[in-house]
Design a protein around this motif. Structure first.
Motif, PDB file in Angstrom:
ATOM      1  N   UNK A   1      -8.186  -0.948   0.463  1.00  0.00           N
ATOM      2  CA  UNK A   1      -7.501  -0.078  -0.493  1.00  0.00           C
ATOM      3  C   UNK A   1      -8.497   0.545  -1.470  1.00  0.00           C
ATOM      4  N   UNK A   2      -9.404  -0.278  -1.985  1.00  0.00           N
ATOM      5  CA  UNK A   2     -10.411   0.233  -2.914  1.00  0.00           C
ATOM      6  C   UNK A   2     -11.376   1.175  -2.201  1.00  0.00           C
TER       7      UNK A   2
ATOM      8  N   UNK B   1       0.100   2.536   6.710  1.00  0.00           N
ATOM      9  CA  UNK B   1      -0.514   2.134   7.975  1.00  0.00           C
ATOM     10  C   UNK B   1      -1.859   1.458   7.735  1.00  0.00           C
ATOM     11  N   UNK B   2      -2.669   2.045   6.858  1.00  0.00           N
ATOM     12  CA  UNK B   2      -3.982   1.458   6.560  1.00  0.00           C
ATOM     13  C   UNK B   2      -3.826   0.072   5.944  1.00  0.00           C
ATOM     14  N   UNK B   3      -2.840  -0.074   5.051  1.00  0.00           N
ATOM     15  CA  UNK B   3      -2.602  -1.368   4.432  1.00  0.00           C
ATOM     16  C   UNK B   3      -2.156  -2.416   5.427  1.00  0.00           C
ATOM     17  N   UNK B   4      -1.280  -2.012   6.340  1.00  0.00           N
ATOM     18  CA  UNK B   4      -0.823  -2.947   7.356  1.00  0.00           C
ATOM     19  C   UNK B   4      -1.929  -3.386   8.288  1.00  0.00           C
ATOM     20  N   UNK B   5      -2.784  -2.441   8.674  1.00  0.00           N
ATOM     21  CA  UNK B   5      -3.898  -2.762   9.558  1.00  0.00           C
ATOM     22  C   UNK B   5      -4.869  -3.724   8.888  1.00  0.00           C
TER      23      UNK B   5
ATOM     24  N   UNK C   1       0.829  -1.201   0.000  1.00  0.00           N
ATOM     25  CA  UNK C   1       0.000   0.000   0.000  1.00  0.00           C
ATOM     26  C   UNK C   1       0.872   1.263   0.000  1.00  0.00           C
ATOM     27  N   UNK C   2       1.901   1.258   0.848  1.00  0.00           N
ATOM     28  CA  UNK C   2       2.804   2.401   0.879  1.00  0.00           C
ATOM     29  C   UNK C   2       3.542   2.584  -0.436  1.00  0.00           C
ATOM     30  N   UNK C   3       3.960   1.468  -1.059  1.00  0.00           N
ATOM     31  CA  UNK C   3       4.655   1.553  -2.339  1.00  0.00           C
ATOM     32  C   UNK C   3       3.773   2.110  -3.434  1.00  0.00           C
ATOM     33  N   UNK C   4       2.516   1.690  -3.465  1.00  0.00           N
ATOM     34  CA  UNK C   4       1.583   2.197  -4.470  1.00  0.00           C
ATOM     35  C   UNK C   4       1.373   3.699  -4.318  1.00  0.00           C
TER      36      UNK C   4
ATOM     37  N   UNK D   1     -10.364   9.762   3.969  1.00  0.00           N
ATOM     38  CA  UNK D   1     -10.725   8.623   3.129  1.00  0.00           C
ATOM     39  C   UNK D   1      -9.861   7.411   3.398  1.00  0.00           C
ATOM     40  N   UNK D   2      -8.555   7.639   3.574  1.00  0.00           N
ATOM     41  CA  UNK D   2      -7.655   6.526   3.863  1.00  0.00           C
ATOM     42  C   UNK D   2      -7.987   5.886   5.204  1.00  0.00           C
ATOM     43  N   UNK D   3      -8.383   6.711   6.176  1.00  0.00           N
ATOM     44  CA  UNK D   3      -8.749   6.174   7.488  1.00  0.00           C
ATOM     45  C   UNK D   3     -10.009   5.318   7.395  1.00  0.00           C
ATOM     46  N   UNK D   4     -10.947   5.718   6.556  1.00  0.00           N
ATOM     47  CA  UNK D   4     -12.189   4.956   6.400  1.00  0.00           C
ATOM     48  C   UNK D   4     -11.970   3.632   5.671  1.00  0.00           C
ATOM     49  N   UNK D   5     -10.897   3.540   4.883  1.00  0.00           N
ATOM     50  CA  UNK D   5     -10.673   2.348   4.075  1.00  0.00           C
ATOM     51  C   UNK D   5     -10.742   1.033   4.838  1.00  0.00           C
TER      52      UNK D   5
END
Length: 227
Positions: free
Chosen positions: A176-177, A159-163, A135-138, A210-214
């Motif tokens: 992510x979407x 962080x969102x991706x890891x969670x 997620x961070x790389x993207x 938005x990232x937090x809601x993901x």
């Protein structure tokens, strides 16, 4: 309320109080940085009644976490408290204070370790770290190519991706979407608001909410998806 709910709220509020203190005492950005002159002071963003509202939101966000598995709860408590305050600051200023981001990152890193110990499964930690890296790389690529993101958004996306990856690969994809869609909708809402309420920031808006809601949207998706 069952004890896991009350305990989760207590922990979440404690983390939130630490995060509020960090934001309130955070150094302001260099005035030479773009848009720094338009930014409200960090301390102003976490004064009452805003601080009380944030604490209420943290308490509410911590309630459903009691129904997650024990291995997932630590990470989600960090997300519902430290990360919530972080993105609230972003929503009002388009800035993600570095020290507040660091507290969230450290909390999530400790949560990954706690989850791995609780499950006795090394893949739990590996999956989370892989999810954070992807997620961070993207978002790093988007940051380099588009010029529309701040590097704080790259860190928050990781962080969102890891969670989300703590839960499952499916959860990661859905988060992510969902986070990308929520960020786009937030941008449209901000643009609509600024048509009648012009801002010196122009079209710039915060990706943090938005990232937090993901991950939350990913949780809903995974819960509703046929098993």
């Amino acid at each position: 309320m069952p004890m896991p709910v009350l305990g989760g709220i207590a922990v979440g509020l404690l983390i939130a109080l630490v995060q509020l203190r960090i934001v309130a005492t955070h150094p302001e950005p260099d005035p030479s940085q773009p848009d720094a002159s338009f930014k409200p002071r960090y301390a102003e963003l976490v004064r009452p009644p805003a601080a009380w509202l944030l604490l209420i939101l943290v308490a509410v966000a911590c309630v459903p976490i009691a129904w997650l598995t024990p291995a997932l709860r630590p990470g989600w408590l960090v997300w519902a408290s430290a990360a919530l305050i972080l993105v609230a600051v972003d929503a009002r200023s388009t800035w993600l204070p570095i020290r507040a981001s660091l507290l969230t990152e450290v909390g999530l890193a400790l949560a990954i370790g706690a989850g791995a110990l609780l499950t006795g499964d090394a893949w739990f930690a590996a999956r989370s770290l892989i999810g954070a890296s992807l997620a961070g790389g993207l978002f790093f690529l988007l940051w380099r190519v588009s010029g529309q993101l701040g590097f704080g958004d790259v860190r928050l996306a990781a962080m969102a991706g890891g969670l989300a990856a703590m839960g499952s690969t499916q959860w990661w994809f859905a988060a992510l979407l969902g986070g990308s869609a929520a960020s786009a909708l937030w941008g449209l809402a901000v643009s609509a608001w600024r048509r009648k309420h012009p801002s010196p920031l122009g079209k710039a808006f915060a990706y943090g909410p938005g990232l937090w809601l993901g991950p939350w949207l990913g949780w809903v998706w995974v819960s509703l998806a046929p098993s």
